[in-house]
Scaffold this active site. Structure first.
Site, short mmCIF file in Angstrom:
data_model
loop_
_atom_site.label_atom_id
_atom_site.label_comp_id
_atom_site.label_asym_id
_atom_site.label_seq_id
_atom_site.Cartn_x
_atom_site.Cartn_y
_atom_site.Cartn_z
N GLN A 73 28.80 -38.78 40.55
CA GLN A 73 27.78 -38.83 39.50
C GLN A 73 28.33 -39.65 38.33
OE1 GLN A 73 26.56 -35.02 37.88
NE2 GLN A 73 24.75 -35.91 36.91
N ASP A 129 15.81 -48.59 41.11
CA ASP A 129 17.17 -48.61 40.58
C ASP A 129 17.51 -50.02 40.10
OD1 ASP A 129 20.16 -48.72 40.56
OD2 ASP A 129 19.97 -46.69 41.36
N ASN A 143 24.00 -36.47 43.57
CA ASN A 143 25.40 -36.22 43.24
C ASN A 143 25.52 -35.29 42.04
OD1 ASN A 143 26.22 -38.21 45.19
ND2 ASN A 143 25.68 -39.78 43.71
N HIS A 176 18.60 -40.12 44.33
CA HIS A 176 18.51 -41.48 44.85
C HIS A 176 17.66 -41.49 46.11
CE1 HIS A 176 21.79 -43.40 42.48
NE2 HIS A 176 22.21 -42.15 42.39
N HIS A 215 19.32 -36.53 38.87
CA HIS A 215 18.47 -37.54 39.49
C HIS A 215 18.71 -37.54 40.99
CE1 HIS A 215 22.22 -39.61 38.44
NE2 HIS A 215 21.97 -40.47 39.42
#
Length: 136
Positions: free
Chosen positions: A95, A32, A88, A103, A101
């Site tokens: 989101q 990230d 999310n 995390h 995606h």
């Protein structure tokens, strides 16, 4: 299908450089760019889906299987003492990029991150009402 104006489609498909830690034919896992903790990564499908609701069932299963594999590997490599796997859906849920995606967030003692929600308490009547709405 890829979406031309989606930054995560571009990252997942190599159109924008990223610090990739895993890749296969359907997914790319990258660090990230604004991590919550040391090693925070994202699982990105190469095909676009705005959220979990749009993701085909088979891909959803594979994504969460990959999340487990990555969490085990990352825990061993980074020596973290815990792990959050967060996904999310929708702006109300946090989101911010509308490409499905996951995390992967390694957790360490005193990492400065807290819980992601405050626990609430509901009456037995309210819980029974909620259960009746949700029972399949």
């Amino acid at each position: 299908m890829k979406k031309d104006d989606c930054i995560f489609c571009k990252l997942a498909n190599g159109e924008i450089p990223a610090r990739s830690i895993y890749e296969d034919e359907d997914f790319k896992v990258i660090l990230d760019a604004a991590p919550a903790t040391r090693g925070h990564a994202l699982i990105l499908p190469k095909e676009h889906a705005d959220n979990l609701y749009q993701l085909p069932d088979e891909m959803a299963g594979r994504a969460f299987g990959l999340a487990k594999k990555m969490a085990i590997s990352m825990t061993e490599a980074l020596g973290c003492q815990g792990f959050n796997i967060v996904q999310n859906n929708g702006e109300a849920a946090g989101q911010t990029v509308f490409h499905f995606h996951i995390h992967l967030i390694p957790r360490y003692p005193d990492d400065g991150q807290g819980s992601f929600w405050e626990p609430r308490h509901y009456s037995d009547e309210t819980l029974d009402e909620i259960r009746s709405q949700l029972t399949l």
